[in-house]
Design a protein around this motif. Structure first.
Motif, PDB file in Angstrom:
ATOM      1  N   ASP A  23      57.685  37.530  39.192  1.00  0.00           N
ATOM      2  CA  ASP A  23      56.327  38.002  39.502  1.00  0.00           C
ATOM      3  C   ASP A  23      55.320  37.144  38.731  1.00  0.00           C
ATOM      4  OD1 ASP A  23      56.911  38.838  36.958  1.00  0.00           O
ATOM      5  OD2 ASP A  23      56.719  40.980  37.385  1.00  0.00           O
ATOM      6  N   ASP A  24      54.085  37.582  38.678  1.00  0.00           N
ATOM      7  CA  ASP A  24      53.074  36.785  37.991  1.00  0.00           C
ATOM      8  C   ASP A  24      52.996  37.118  36.507  1.00  0.00           C
ATOM      9  OD1 ASP A  24      52.270  35.137  40.094  1.00  0.00           O
ATOM     10  OD2 ASP A  24      51.173  36.804  40.991  1.00  0.00           O
ATOM     11  N   SER A  32      52.119  42.185  36.447  1.00  0.00           N
ATOM     12  CA  SER A  32      51.599  41.102  37.267  1.00  0.00           C
ATOM     13  C   SER A  32      50.178  41.374  37.728  1.00  0.00           C
ATOM     14  CB  SER A  32      52.517  40.857  38.456  1.00  0.00           C
ATOM     15  OG  SER A  32      52.819  42.061  39.090  1.00  0.00           O
ATOM     16  N   GLY A  76      50.532  38.608  31.343  1.00  0.00           N
ATOM     17  CA  GLY A  76      50.181  38.647  32.756  1.00  0.00           C
ATOM     18  C   GLY A  76      49.212  37.511  33.045  1.00  0.00           C
TER      19      GLY A  76
END
Ligand code: 6R9
Length: 649
Positions: free
Chosen positions: A517-518, A267, A528
């Protein structure tokens, strides 16, 4: 009962011959949790050890003493386990069946032949100066030499780092520099879907960006294309290969010595080099391969992943070969020359177990059942999926149309970090629910927690943790042990945080709900959002960028980019094209934004943080409920974003 909670029992005919029964699974699972030391001491014996281990598990997840050491005092060699030990009994058995991009092109390599090829390759590496512990980068198409290169590294104790052939020179260079790899193995060109991929040209460009890091480049001839060779640095494999012997004894390695590095997205920041060790990884690869796929001696196993991803490492090369199985290596793509390709190749090679990604299933599903029914598929007895959650519609299609309701489906949840399968409906051991990862593999203890880290019991939805180590666990982030701790063990101290959300239903089945998450999952590839953002902002026209995922019919998730341009820049179609081109050059085609929205401003808190929650909702076309926007510095921005949204589907 909703469609999604439908249950399919394992077919009686399959269950009758399956390696596992529900009782045996329960028994083995209970034993693996009650006494991991005893369980893994026993199952580690499936490998040949040069020096037997006396301790199976030496692991601590405490911040002050984070270490992951399986079979720590044992010694072995991975290539000897994957090749040499099969020679007496399986010398003439096919180790690999290579299926070329062109359906007329295929080739079988027996274990005996593999032994010769890998030994020679290992001697080539030695001649180029490669020593135990050195990092070797592999940037290759899906040809047999890619597997020889991996196994040759393992034979002499070098650490391989494979970079997917679809990555750009920029991305390749970053990975070469990060692990200080002085040797790069590539091919003149790759071939996929009838098109050439200029690997050597990319490798040259990467070497230039890596400023002298690459001292030797070993080039495999695939297409015979004319390529530039740099005097003193570049060598053709066939030329140097003719000068070395086919005798190369395997190097004894400690079980905890590194086997490979594989870069994966997180992330934050740059991709990290996930480091896997030798003994634990191979035990896990082999054992999961056997049980997850109900492996039998005469199976022909086809995992359609690329060796550039962890799935290719574990289930094309290391797992199958450690088990003495026959593994199919496919150079092409599912839709070339047409959408019947997978099934034609299954007939041709009499494939018995077929393992692919939901994104491929969805793409083929669009073409209808015609292309599937053109092939008999009678040889197939088990189907598998990996890489992202499979939607029940795709599962049903795979089950009924491809598998004719004869074949169980194993939906395998795992990660680059976990080395092999962690959650799976083990065939013969459990019923199947379309879209459910189902149950933990031996030794895997799962926990669901809420955002505050409170454990959730019974049926619940939360963040997925693993509470104790398993042999396939990564050892560290290459060159950055602090990042290993920070990424996986800091959110919930003492426990491994997967980054995934998960639901446990009333029957105790686990359902992975996707990343929390990212990180986004585009066609089963991890990306990501921060990486794509940093590629975008490195373009001259861009002042600021924010990237989120949105639901995409075929890819699972698509890439949605919000871009604020610099003063005076015209935000038009030409700029859109130029931005896409730029991201492809910085990372590779897999990172291309699907939708770009030019935004005069991004929603930020008063402290300047971009509110991604709002951007995600707009990208999902779910703007009617944006939640609390009262903390925004400039609430007007949101109105403009909604007006000009790009996803109106
Ligand atoms: C093996 C691999 C890992 C991430 C993981 C999760 C997603 C993988 C899945 C799945 C639902 C499955 N994922 N398999 N989600 N069901 N069967 O894909 O490794 O590339 O590191 O990706 O992929 O989100 O966290 P990797």
């Amino acid at each position: 009962m909703t469609e999604a909670s439908k249950t399919y029992p394992v077919q009686a005919e399959f269950a009758a011959k399956a390696n596992l029964t529900p009782e045996k699974y329960r028994e083995m699972y209970a034993a693996s949790i009650a006494d991991p030391e005893a369980f893994w001491s026993e199952h580690g014996k499936r490998l040949d050890w040069i020096k037997p281990y006396t301790i199976a598990k030496d692991v601590s997840w405490e911040a002050s003493d984070l270490h992951v050491k399986w079979f720590a005092d044992g010694e072995l060699n991975v290539s000897a386990n994957c090749i040499d030990r099969h020679l007496a009994t399986r010398g003439d058995k096919p180790a690999f069946i290579w299926e070329g991009d062109d359906p007329a092109d295929s080739h079988t390599v027996t274990y005996k032949q593999l032994h010769g090829a890998v030994c020679k390759f290992a001697n080539v590496l030695k001649k180029l100066g490669v020593k135990k512990g050195d990092r070797v980068t592999i940037y290759m198409p899906m040809i047999l030499e890619a597997t020889y290169a991996m196994l040759a590294c393992a034979r002499i104790g070098a650490i391989h780092s494979i970079v997917f052939g679809g990555f750009s020179p920029e991305a390749l260079a970053g990975r070469i520099v990060d692990c200080e790899s002085e040797v790069l193995i590539t091919a003149d060109e790759g071939v996929r879907g009838g098109r050439k991929v200029p690997l050597k040209v990319n490798a040259d460009a990467a070497a230039k960006i890596a400023k002298g890091m690459v001292k030797k480049m070993l080039v495999v001839r695939r297409t015979g294309a004319e390529v530039a060779m740099e005097e003193g640095r570049d060598v053709w494999l066939d030329e140097i290969g003719a000068t070395v012997s086919a005798d190369c004894p395997p190097e004894p390695m400690k079980a905890t010595d590194p086997l490979f590095i594989l870069y994966t997205s997180g992330s934050t920041g740059k991709p990290k080099g996930v480091l896997h060790g030798t003994g634990g990884y191979l035990v896990w690869a082999a054992m999961t391969h056997e049980y997850v796929f109900d492996l039998k001696e005469d199976d022909v196993f086809w995992c359609s992943a690329d060796v550039g991803w962890v799935t290719g490492h574990t289930y094309i090369v290391y797992g199958p070969l450690a088990n003495g199985a026959t593994s199919v290596l496919f150079e092409g793509i599912p839709t070339y020359p047409d959408a019947s390709r997978f099934w034609q190749a299954c007939d041709k090679h009499q494939v018995t177990i077929f393992y692919t990604a939901p994104t491929a299933i969805r793409a083929l599903m669009r073409e209808g059942s015609g292309p599937v029914e053109k092939a008999s598929r009678k040889s197939i007895r088990l189907l598998g999926t990996v890489g992202e959650p499979i939607n029940p519609e795709a599962w049903e299609w795979y089950y009924h149309v491809v598998g004719e309701a004869r074949c169980p489906i194993v939906d395998t949840w795992w990660q680059t970090e976990t080395g092999g399968t962690m959650i799976v409906p083990l065939p013969g051991a459990t019923d199947m629910k379309p879209g459910a990862g189902s149950h933990p593999f031996f030794g895997i203890q799962l926990e669901l927690v809420d955002a505050e880290g409170q454990r959730l019991d019974g049926a619940a939805d939360g963040n997925l943790l693993v509470t104790d180590s398993w042999p396939g666990q990564m050892q560290t982030v290459y060159g950055d042990h602090d990042r290993f701790l920070e990424t996986y063990f800091s959110a919930y101290p003492g426990k491994y945080f997967t980054g995934d959300g998960c639901r446990r239903d009333e029957d105790g089945f686990y359902w992975i709900t996707g990343r929390v998450d990212d990180v986004i999952n585009v066609s089963g590839h991890r990306m990501g959002t921060a990486e794509v953002e940093s590629a975008l902002v490195s373009h001259d026209a861009v002042a600021e960028a924010a990237v989120v995922g949105y639901p995409h019919d075929v890819k699972g998730q698509g890439i949605y980019a919000y871009v604020t341009v610099r003063q005076g820049v015209v935000a038009d179609e030409d700029l859109r094209r130029s931005l896409v081109q730029h991201v492809r050059a910085e990372i590779g085609p897999i990172a291309s934004p699907d939708l770009i929205q030019f935004a005069p401003g991004l929603p930020k808190t008063r402290s300047g943080k971009i509110m991604r929650r709002i951007l995600r909702k707009i990208a999902e076309n779910e703007f009617s409920n944006l939640g609390d926007t009262s903390t925004l510095a400039d609430p007007e921005v949101v109105h403009d974003l909604v007006e000009n949204r790009q996803n109106r589907g």
